[in-house]
Scaffold this active site. Structure first.
Site, PDB file in Angstrom:
ATOM      1  N   ARG A  20       0.062 -13.823  -2.640  1.00  0.00           N
ATOM      2  CA  ARG A  20       1.064 -12.766  -2.860  1.00  0.00           C
ATOM      3  C   ARG A  20       2.444 -13.304  -2.595  1.00  0.00           C
ATOM      4  NH1 ARG A  20      -1.819  -7.454  -0.314  1.00  0.00           N
ATOM      5  NH2 ARG A  20      -3.683  -7.808  -1.533  1.00  0.00           N
ATOM      6  N   SER A 116      -1.756  -5.292  -4.525  1.00  0.00           N
ATOM      7  CA  SER A 116      -2.355  -4.148  -3.846  1.00  0.00           C
ATOM      8  C   SER A 116      -1.356  -3.020  -3.577  1.00  0.00           C
ATOM      9  CB  SER A 116      -3.015  -4.626  -2.563  1.00  0.00           C
ATOM     10  OG  SER A 116      -3.786  -3.606  -2.005  1.00  0.00           O
ATOM     11  N   HIS A 117      -1.197  -2.667  -2.309  1.00  0.00           N
ATOM     12  CA  HIS A 117      -0.358  -1.524  -1.935  1.00  0.00           C
ATOM     13  C   HIS A 117       1.119  -1.906  -1.819  1.00  0.00           C
ATOM     14  CE1 HIS A 117      -1.631  -3.869   1.405  1.00  0.00           C
ATOM     15  NE2 HIS A 117      -0.564  -3.455   2.071  1.00  0.00           N
ATOM     16  N   LYS A 129      -5.651 -12.900  -7.276  1.00  0.00           N
ATOM     17  CA  LYS A 129      -6.784 -13.330  -6.452  1.00  0.00           C
ATOM     18  C   LYS A 129      -7.957 -13.677  -7.345  1.00  0.00           C
ATOM     19  CE  LYS A 129      -7.893  -8.507  -5.505  1.00  0.00           C
ATOM     20  NZ  LYS A 129      -8.234  -7.466  -4.561  1.00  0.00           N
ATOM     21  N   ASP A 280      -4.715   3.140  -3.565  1.00  0.00           N
ATOM     22  CA  ASP A 280      -3.572   2.221  -3.585  1.00  0.00           C
ATOM     23  C   ASP A 280      -3.380   1.576  -4.965  1.00  0.00           C
ATOM     24  OD1 ASP A 280      -5.703   0.434  -3.607  1.00  0.00           O
ATOM     25  OD2 ASP A 280      -4.687  -1.022  -2.324  1.00  0.00           O
ATOM     26  N   ASP A 282      -4.142  -1.220  -6.492  1.00  0.00           N
ATOM     27  CA  ASP A 282      -5.248  -1.812  -7.249  1.00  0.00           C
ATOM     28  C   ASP A 282      -6.561  -1.047  -7.090  1.00  0.00           C
ATOM     29  OD1 ASP A 282      -5.324  -2.662  -4.571  1.00  0.00           O
ATOM     30  OD2 ASP A 282      -6.446  -4.466  -5.075  1.00  0.00           O
ATOM     31  N   ASP A 284      -8.458  -0.174  -4.436  1.00  0.00           N
ATOM     32  CA  ASP A 284      -9.520  -0.469  -3.474  1.00  0.00           C
ATOM     33  C   ASP A 284      -9.353   0.270  -2.144  1.00  0.00           C
ATOM     34  OD1 ASP A 284      -7.394  -2.033  -2.707  1.00  0.00           O
ATOM     35  OD2 ASP A 284      -8.500  -3.928  -2.642  1.00  0.00           O
ATOM     36  N   ARG A 285      -8.182   0.866  -1.908  1.00  0.00           N
ATOM     37  CA  ARG A 285      -7.998   1.619  -0.658  1.00  0.00           C
ATOM     38  C   ARG A 285      -8.080   3.113  -0.910  1.00  0.00           C
ATOM     39  NH1 ARG A 285      -3.500  -1.131   3.194  1.00  0.00           N
ATOM     40  NH2 ARG A 285      -4.179  -3.290   2.876  1.00  0.00           N
ATOM     41  N   THR A 348     -10.817  -9.755   9.515  1.00  0.00           N
ATOM     42  CA  THR A 348     -10.106  -8.929   8.548  1.00  0.00           C
ATOM     43  C   THR A 348     -10.180  -9.534   7.151  1.00  0.00           C
ATOM     44  OG1 THR A 348      -8.619  -8.039  10.199  1.00  0.00           O
ATOM     45  CG2 THR A 348      -7.792  -8.115   7.943  1.00  0.00           C
ATOM     46  N   GLU A 367     -12.824  -1.147   6.662  1.00  0.00           N
ATOM     47  CA  GLU A 367     -11.727  -1.688   7.450  1.00  0.00           C
ATOM     48  C   GLU A 367     -10.789  -0.545   7.831  1.00  0.00           C
ATOM     49  OE1 GLU A 367     -10.386  -5.886   6.477  1.00  0.00           O
ATOM     50  OE2 GLU A 367     -10.473  -4.953   4.512  1.00  0.00           O
ATOM     51  N   GLU A 368     -10.047  -0.764   8.909  1.00  0.00           N
ATOM     52  CA  GLU A 368      -9.122   0.276   9.368  1.00  0.00           C
ATOM     53  C   GLU A 368      -7.970   0.495   8.388  1.00  0.00           C
ATOM     54  OE1 GLU A 368      -5.970  -1.090   9.880  1.00  0.00           O
ATOM     55  OE2 GLU A 368      -7.027  -2.978   9.524  1.00  0.00           O
ATOM     56  N   LYS A 380     -13.867  -3.468  -1.716  1.00  0.00           N
ATOM     57  CA  LYS A 380     -13.734  -2.099  -1.238  1.00  0.00           C
ATOM     58  C   LYS A 380     -13.351  -1.246  -2.438  1.00  0.00           C
ATOM     59  CE  LYS A 380      -9.052  -2.900   0.707  1.00  0.00           C
ATOM     60  NZ  LYS A 380      -8.861  -4.344   0.916  1.00  0.00           N
ATOM     61  N   ARG A 500       0.536  -6.892  13.687  1.00  0.00           N
ATOM     62  CA  ARG A 500      -0.249  -5.669  13.741  1.00  0.00           C
ATOM     63  C   ARG A 500      -0.841  -5.528  15.145  1.00  0.00           C
ATOM     64  NH1 ARG A 500       0.120  -4.564   8.504  1.00  0.00           N
ATOM     65  NH2 ARG A 500      -0.661  -5.980   6.896  1.00  0.00           N
TER      66      ARG A 500
HETATM   67  C1  VG1 Z   1      -4.365  -6.203   5.038  1.00  0.00           C
HETATM   68  C2  VG1 Z   1      -5.359  -5.370   5.817  1.00  0.00           C
HETATM   69  C3  VG1 Z   1      -6.770  -5.862   5.555  1.00  0.00           C
HETATM   70  C4  VG1 Z   1      -7.042  -5.852   4.047  1.00  0.00           C
HETATM   71  C5  VG1 Z   1      -5.974  -6.625   3.309  1.00  0.00           C
HETATM   72  C6  VG1 Z   1      -6.124  -6.529   1.812  1.00  0.00           C
HETATM   73  O1  VG1 Z   1      -4.429  -7.545   5.460  1.00  0.00           O
HETATM   74  O2  VG1 Z   1      -5.064  -5.393   7.190  1.00  0.00           O
HETATM   75  O3  VG1 Z   1      -7.684  -5.057   6.243  1.00  0.00           O
HETATM   76  O4  VG1 Z   1      -8.295  -6.412   3.774  1.00  0.00           O
HETATM   77  O5  VG1 Z   1      -4.680  -6.141   3.655  1.00  0.00           O
HETATM   78  O6  VG1 Z   1      -6.135  -5.192   1.394  1.00  0.00           O
HETATM   79  P1  VG1 Z   1      -3.366  -8.179   6.502  1.00  0.00           P
HETATM   80  O7  VG1 Z   1      -3.738  -9.624   6.609  1.00  0.00           O
HETATM   81  O8  VG1 Z   1      -2.007  -7.935   5.937  1.00  0.00           O
HETATM   82  O9  VG1 Z   1      -3.560  -7.424   7.782  1.00  0.00           O
HETATM   83  V1  VG1 Z   1      -5.590  -4.808  -0.152  1.00  0.00           V
HETATM   84  O10 VG1 Z   1      -5.812  -3.230  -0.454  1.00  0.00           O
HETATM   85  O11 VG1 Z   1      -4.181  -5.504  -0.092  1.00  0.00           O
HETATM   86  O12 VG1 Z   1      -6.499  -5.748  -1.262  1.00  0.00           O
HETATM   87 CO    CO Z   2      -5.614  -2.857  -2.449  1.00  0.00          CO
END
Ligand code: VG1
Ligand code: CO
Length: 545
Positions: A20, A116-117, A129, A280, A282, A284-285, A348, A367-368, A380, A500
């Protein structure tokens, strides 16, 4: 075929979920090309040295530069000799849909274009990815091979060919490669239909059940409109922001209480619908809301594990096991114990669940960070979580708040928050983690907030299936009173560092406590202990989820 000379770009190591960067970084001549070529070179051995007869899936979340990137990838995949390319119509495929297509069509792998988000646009973020043949994110061994290629790359392969019309389903040939533009909804919808009782859900909507789904102007718009409004008969207008936009309408397509504020507002008050959800960028959230009620991702995972067998045909046989990422709340552990199944704790990132699911050890993972999913794909899956909750609500006839309240009464409650500190000086953040790591052994016995440190470590994971080890996955501080603090640096950011801080305190109090109040002493103590103000000038997080 054309061979183009190139030189390595620094910093092309995939993070928690692919590579990213700022969109403009990706738009530099050769940047995307280098990475894509490195993926192909990195995985060529897995195809016995030859991509003929192999299928590659390509799609993205529709953000700025999605279409241009897809055209580049089509030409490069053709030049690298892939037998077949499956490209989502309009360049669209959600992350779980890519996983679905790879699995159902026995593809060799796939490339997902998304950050993603993260926000989209020329000044915002872009990402890519690689997913392997099980449909899941490439494991670390593969991403490290790809990274090694990016550091020594000297050439990439492409072919001269006009842009492919992404709007029309159908096939053309480029060189030896068949390029097929496919319906992005078909495979995914078929899997959802196998898992869920569409007739029962349709009857539930017909009976007056009301929900709102916010697609956040991102990729789930078409999926949700097709499934929730089209197949399940929810009234038009159930799906909000259903058209994917290159800049997500100027918002962060991040389904949390901050960024999904419009949905949160519409879910409050007496006249609000029964159920609210969002996904989100893409897809997955997921965010799960009741009327005036927010379900934390950790509770959502636990509730899903608790009810899946009784509420969803696809899980009628029961769960093989459950898994959560280490910083995720321990709520699901208690459900797993009650069900008599194993609960695995992974680092994670969804890639760590892949082996467990492939080996049949787990059915449901989470995941949280608003991520839940199951072994129906290897990513996810936001919409899956929404259909799961819909099923639980339909079968039990209870409200979202009642479901969670019942869960807390039976299992107790993990009072839980994640505090993000974004845009920190990267060197200072790395320095802080480094010195913490060095001092871990001596932490035991020191007071923290209302309790004392019982044990502290840096989480190291050994995959029970292939024995691979991933060290330094997050600092864990366990306190005598059973609470826990976890600290790690984000691996998905594109500017500076993000710290975090995950705070958790379990109470068997039927969930009656006040979240802020219960976590306040631990929060305060952690900030002071980390000397955040001193190091970074502030100890107020930028986002709390
Ligand atoms: C974050 C989240 C993690 C998740 C990742 C990708 O990673 O904490 O739980 O798997 O994003 O999610 P990080 O390394 O920034 O904490 V997504 O929806 O971006 O594919
Ligand atoms: Co995502």
């Amino acid at each position: 075929m054309q061979t183009v000379q190139t030189k390595p770009f620094e910093g092309q190591r995939p993070g928690t979920s692919g590579l990213r960067k700022k969109t403009r970084v990706f738009m530099q001549p050769g940047y995307l090309e280098n990475f894509v070529q490195s993926v192909f070179d990195g995985v060529r051995a897995d195809a016995d040295g030859d991509f003929r007869g192999r299928t590659l899936v390509v799609g993205g979340d529709g953000r700025y530069y999605n279409r241009e990137a897809i055209q580049i990838i089509i030409r490069m995949a053709a030049a690298n000799g892939f037998g077949r390319l499956l490209v989502g119509r309009g360049g669209i495929l959600s992350t779980p849909a890519v996983s679905a297509v790879i699995r159902r069509r026995q593809a060799f792998g796939g490339l997902v274009l998304s950050a993603s988000h993260n926000a989209g646009g020329i000044e915002e973020d872009f990402g890519i990815k690689y997913n392997t043949r099980n449909g899941g994110p490439a494991p670390e061994a593969v991403t490290e091979r790809i990274y090694a290629e990016t550091q020594k790359i000297e050439r990439y392969l492409t072919i001269q060919h006009a842009d492919v019309d992404l709007e029309k389903e159908g096939g053309i040939r480029i060189g030896e490669t068949e390029v097929l533009v496919i319906d992005p909804l078909e495979d995914y919808t078929a899997i959802m239909e196998e898992l869920f009782d569409f007739d029962a859900l349709r009857a539930h909507f017909a009976g007056g059940f009301r929900m709102l789904f916010d697609a956040m102007s991102a990729v789930t718009g078409p999926y949700a409109t097709h499934i929730i409004e089209g197949r399940l008969g929810a009234p038009a207008g159930t799906v909000l922001n259903g058209t994917p936009l290159p800049d997500f309408g100027g918002h962060h397509p991040d389904p949390n209480l901050v960024h999904a504020a419009e949905l949160v507002l519409r879910m409050s008050g007496e006249g609000a619908p029964d159920f609210g959800a969002a996904c989100d960028g893409d897809g997955d959230r997921n965010l799960i809301l009741g009327r005036d009620f927010f379900v934390t991702p950790g509770d959502s995972l636990a509730v899903i594990a608790q009810h899946a067998r009784d509420c969803i045909p696809g899980y009628r046989e029961g769960l093989a096991g459950a898994a959560r990422s280490m910083p995720t709340s321990t709520a699901v552990d208690r459900v797993a114990k009650a069900l008599g199944i194993n609960c695995y704790e992974t680092p994670t990132g969804w890639k760590f669940f892949g082996n467990l699911m492939d080996a049949g050890l787990v059915t449901i993972c989470g995941e949280e960070s608003f991520g839940t999913g199951s072994n129906h794909v290897r990513e996810k899956d936001g919409l899956w979580a929404v259909l799961t909750w819909l099923s639980i609500l339909a079968v039990t006839g209870k409200s979202v708040a009642e479901i969670v309240g019942d869960h807390w009464r039976e299992f107790g409650r993990s009072y839980y928050q994640r505090h993000d500190y974004e845009g920190l000086d990267a060197a200072a953040a790395a320095d802080m983690i480094g010195s913490l790591r060095d001092g871990l052994a001596s932490l035991t016995g020191t007071p923290l907030g209302q309790s004392t440190v019982a044990r502290a470590d840096d989480f190291s994971y050994t995959d029970p299936v292939d024995g691979s080890t991933s060290a330094r996955q997050g600092i864990r501080i366990f306190l005598e009173d059973g609470s826990r603090v976890v600290l790690r640096l984000s691996g998905t950011g594109t500017a500076g560092a993000t710290l975090r801080v995950y705070l958790e305190q379990f109470r068997d109090d039927a969930g009656r406590g006040d979240l802020e109040e219960i976590l306040a002493p631990l929060t305060r103590a952690t900030r002071d202990f980390l000397r955040l103000r001193e190091r970074f000038g502030t100890d107020e997080p930028t986002v709390i989820t």
